[in-house]
Design a protein around this motif. Sequence first.
Motif, PDB file in Angstrom:
ATOM      1  N   ALA A 453       0.814  -1.219   0.000  1.00 11.27           N
ATOM      2  CA  ALA A 453       0.000   0.000   0.000  1.00 11.27           C
ATOM      3  C   ALA A 453       0.845   1.266   0.000  1.00 11.27           C
ATOM      4  N   PHE A 454       1.950   1.281   0.738  1.00 10.19           N
ATOM      5  CA  PHE A 454       2.673   2.543   0.964  1.00 10.19           C
ATOM      6  C   PHE A 454       4.154   2.496   0.602  1.00 10.19           C
ATOM      7  N   GLY A 455       4.687   1.356   0.189  1.00  6.28           N
ATOM      8  CA  GLY A 455       6.122   1.234  -0.040  1.00  6.28           C
ATOM      9  C   GLY A 455       6.598   1.881  -1.328  1.00  6.28           C
ATOM     10  N   SER A 456       7.917   2.142  -1.378  1.00  5.85           N
ATOM     11  CA  SER A 456       8.536   2.733  -2.564  1.00  5.85           C
ATOM     12  C   SER A 456       9.994   2.303  -2.628  1.00  5.85           C
ATOM     13  N   ALA A 457      10.525   2.236  -3.865  1.00  5.96           N
ATOM     14  CA  ALA A 457      11.941   1.923  -4.070  1.00  5.96           C
ATOM     15  C   ALA A 457      12.703   3.127  -4.596  1.00  5.96           C
ATOM     16  N   LYS A 458      12.092   4.313  -4.526  1.00  7.34           N
ATOM     17  CA  LYS A 458      12.755   5.520  -5.014  1.00  7.34           C
ATOM     18  C   LYS A 458      13.860   5.946  -4.057  1.00  7.34           C
ATOM     19  N   MET A 459      14.969   6.451  -4.638  1.00  5.63           N
ATOM     20  CA  MET A 459      16.084   6.902  -3.820  1.00  5.63           C
ATOM     21  C   MET A 459      15.655   8.095  -2.975  1.00  5.63           C
ATOM     22  N   GLN A 460      16.004   8.070  -1.699  1.00  2.00           N
ATOM     23  CA  GLN A 460      15.606   9.119  -0.778  1.00  2.00           C
ATOM     24  C   GLN A 460      16.533  10.325  -0.874  1.00  2.00           C
ATOM     25  N   THR A 461      15.976  11.509  -0.662  1.00  3.81           N
ATOM     26  CA  THR A 461      16.757  12.741  -0.820  1.00  3.81           C
ATOM     27  C   THR A 461      17.901  12.827   0.179  1.00  3.81           C
ATOM     28  N   TRP A 462      17.738  12.251   1.372  1.00  8.00           N
ATOM     29  CA  TRP A 462      18.796  12.349   2.373  1.00  8.00           C
ATOM     30  C   TRP A 462      19.991  11.442   2.058  1.00  8.00           C
ATOM     31  N   ASN A 463      19.939  10.701   0.947  1.00  4.46           N
ATOM     32  CA  ASN A 463      21.087   9.905   0.526  1.00  4.46           C
ATOM     33  C   ASN A 463      22.249  10.788   0.105  1.00  4.46           C
ATOM     34  N   TYR A 464      21.956  12.076  -0.224  1.00 10.45           N
ATOM     35  CA  TYR A 464      22.973  13.031  -0.672  1.00 10.45           C
ATOM     36  C   TYR A 464      22.870  14.319   0.118  1.00 10.45           C
ATOM     37  N   THR A 465      23.946  15.081   0.124  1.00  9.41           N
ATOM     38  CA  THR A 465      23.925  16.372   0.800  1.00  9.41           C
ATOM     39  C   THR A 465      23.531  17.492  -0.143  1.00  9.41           C
ATOM     40  N   THR A 466      23.705  17.283  -1.463  1.00 14.03           N
ATOM     41  CA  THR A 466      23.295  18.276  -2.444  1.00 14.03           C
ATOM     42  C   THR A 466      22.505  17.585  -3.526  1.00 14.03           C
ATOM     43  N   THR A 467      21.901  18.361  -4.388  1.00  9.26           N
ATOM     44  CA  THR A 467      21.124  17.782  -5.479  1.00  9.26           C
ATOM     45  C   THR A 467      21.965  17.566  -6.727  1.00  9.26           C
ATOM     46  N   ALA A 468      23.243  17.899  -6.628  1.00 13.18           N
ATOM     47  CA  ALA A 468      24.103  17.725  -7.790  1.00 13.18           C
ATOM     48  C   ALA A 468      24.494  16.263  -7.945  1.00 13.18           C
ATOM     49  N   THR A 469      24.787  15.895  -9.169  1.00 13.74           N
ATOM     50  CA  THR A 469      25.263  14.560  -9.498  1.00 13.74           C
ATOM     51  C   THR A 469      24.366  13.485  -8.930  1.00 13.74           C
ATOM     52  N   ARG A 470      23.059  13.624  -9.134  1.00 12.37           N
ATOM     53  CA  ARG A 470      22.122  12.607  -8.667  1.00 12.37           C
ATOM     54  C   ARG A 470      22.234  11.367  -9.535  1.00 12.37           C
ATOM     55  N   THR A 471      22.203  10.201  -8.919  1.00  9.92           N
ATOM     56  CA  THR A 471      22.343   8.959  -9.689  1.00  9.92           C
ATOM     57  C   THR A 471      21.006   8.374 -10.065  1.00  9.92           C
ATOM     58  N   ASP A 472      19.911   9.117  -9.824  1.00  7.16           N
ATOM     59  CA  ASP A 472      18.623   8.639 -10.303  1.00  7.16           C
ATOM     60  C   ASP A 472      18.609   8.567 -11.819  1.00  7.16           C
ATOM     61  N   GLU A 473      19.558   9.290 -12.442  1.00  5.39           N
ATOM     62  CA  GLU A 473      19.595   9.332 -13.887  1.00  5.39           C
ATOM     63  C   GLU A 473      20.147   8.041 -14.477  1.00  5.39           C
ATOM     64  N   ARG A 474      20.533   7.078 -13.629  1.00 12.98           N
ATOM     65  CA  ARG A 474      21.207   5.901 -14.140  1.00 12.98           C
ATOM     66  C   ARG A 474      20.245   4.885 -14.701  1.00 12.98           C
ATOM     67  N   GLU A 475      19.172   5.332 -15.312  1.00 16.54           N
ATOM     68  CA  GLU A 475      18.174   4.394 -15.801  1.00 16.54           C
ATOM     69  C   GLU A 475      18.661   3.662 -17.047  1.00 16.54           C
ATOM     70  N   GLU A 476      19.635   4.284 -17.775  1.00 12.91           N
ATOM     71  CA  GLU A 476      20.138   3.615 -18.959  1.00 12.91           C
ATOM     72  C   GLU A 476      21.041   2.473 -18.534  1.00 12.91           C
ATOM     73  N   CYS A 477      20.853   1.335 -19.105  1.00 16.78           N
ATOM     74  CA  CYS A 477      21.587   0.142 -18.718  1.00 16.78           C
ATOM     75  C   CYS A 477      22.749  -0.094 -19.678  1.00 16.78           C
ATOM     76  N   ASP A 478      23.958   0.013 -19.163  1.00 19.03           N
ATOM     77  CA  ASP A 478      25.120  -0.316 -19.954  1.00 19.03           C
ATOM     78  C   ASP A 478      25.345  -1.808 -19.825  1.00 19.03           C
ATOM     79  N   GLU A 479      25.305  -2.534 -20.913  1.00 23.74           N
ATOM     80  CA  GLU A 479      25.425  -3.994 -20.835  1.00 23.74           C
ATOM     81  C   GLU A 479      26.737  -4.486 -21.400  1.00 23.74           C
ATOM     82  N   ARG A 480      27.770  -3.621 -21.262  1.00 24.36           N
ATOM     83  CA  ARG A 480      29.066  -4.026 -21.777  1.00 24.36           C
ATOM     84  C   ARG A 480      29.644  -5.196 -20.995  1.00 24.36           C
TER      85      ARG A 480
END
Length: 485
Positions: A453-480
């Motif tokens: 009902a209430f769960g989520s797997a989204k990265m939490q904002t407190w994982n970082y001290t700033t909003t720069a270089t967020r790794t949420d953008e890593r949705e592209e899968c490199d399969e090398r």
Amino acid sequence: MVGNWNKRTILWYLTFTGNLISTIVMTNINIAIVGMVRQTSIFNNNELASECVSLSQVNKSNLISHSNNTNGNFSWNDAQQSTLLGSFSWLLWVTLVPGGMLSAKYGSKVIFGTANLMMSLLAFVMPVAAYEGLGTLIAVRVAQGMMDGLGNSCMHTIASKWIPENERSWFMATYVGGKSLAVVLAYPFFGWIIEVSRWENVFYLSGIIGVVWCMFWYCFMYDTPAQHKGIRRYELEYIESMVGLMNPDLSPHTPWIPILMSPQVWLNLLLCFTNVFALSFLLIYIPMYYTIIHGIDVQSSAILSGTTHIFRLIFAIGFSIYFDRLIAHETLSRTLVRKIATGCCTIGTGIALFIAGYSGCNFISAAIFITIAIASTGFCNSSFFATMVDIAPNFAGIIMAVASTFSTFAVLLLSSFVAWVIGDGDGQTVENWKVIFTVTAVISIVPGMLFIAFGSAKMQTWNYTTTATRTDEREECDERTPLVY
């Protein structure tokens, strides 16, 4: 040939076997205790082993052999046996958070390796401690539990540094898979050892296997990809681009207040609690249930209890691959995948336990649904085990340590609850076991429904001290360099 494997594959085998070893040392007493305790102690001198099997029928089926091998040395009653089986977790919680913090600071190679080594060395002491007295044996089990607590959170620290998010379910299968294979192999083997030799050899063999594994761990384990001298450059670049840890934007301090105030963290704590409660019941008490209630002989009970865990192993590895591919190909969102896995793990386990409890003297029905319950727990490595890394990879080891500390009380609660139910005058009856199965089922189902009902797997904002270089953008899968399946 090993030199041609990518290093994550070698890491997978090391952690898989490491969890296998720690589980063998942790659970060896679950089978050995049947050979340690005298026949009259197991049955409390009752005329019936249960409503399902008379004592005369039990003896005819060689439930407890009258040889020196299985008619044990100790006169421990039901409550004392339950206390001994649960003592491993009494102080395990004390070392869980320190273990997570130490692994983050000094590396999992030292912490996990040392924890397994100490557990293995203490296994050699178990027979001597048993002859010294029940209190001494319990003290050694408590010490083993504290060592296990040190290494318990290392898998999440390793995953956060080595494993891209689209491979995490598969990697976390090392946790579930290693523990499942340990039961599959150890229970039948130890049951046979008790039948043909002495129960002391169960502990000696556990210790030897553990010490040998530690030699391989210290030789081939590296805490981070960058430390590995033999890693290929393209694999190192792939891991660092997909994991994205330890950059200047990361917090150097643990954000304790945001972690403890996070609803997602607390949902995962509840899931960890319910999983530990249900799985501990299935690991610790089912061999006793088969033996006492259904009159299954010691070796057959060990084989049945152990081999059913192969289904947990199959579910853990098979569905982890499937769920990882769903995430990698963006077929379903990561959150939806985690919710599906959680539902199968908690609700599936709970329903199966409920039906098993109401099977009464129907051994086939009970065995089938206990097997389904055990198999369903295999989904958990694609559920909260992976979600804790998803929501905060930089603090995954610490969150797992907090979750494990919280869930340790599940084992304490379980052992006290079982001792209270079966020690409340009636002993081990079908009705009392029905109560135990039903309560375990409810504890399993409720947190799973809350996460759906209430769960989520989204990265939490407190994982970082700033909003720069967020790794949420890593949705592209490199399969090398995919992890070998």
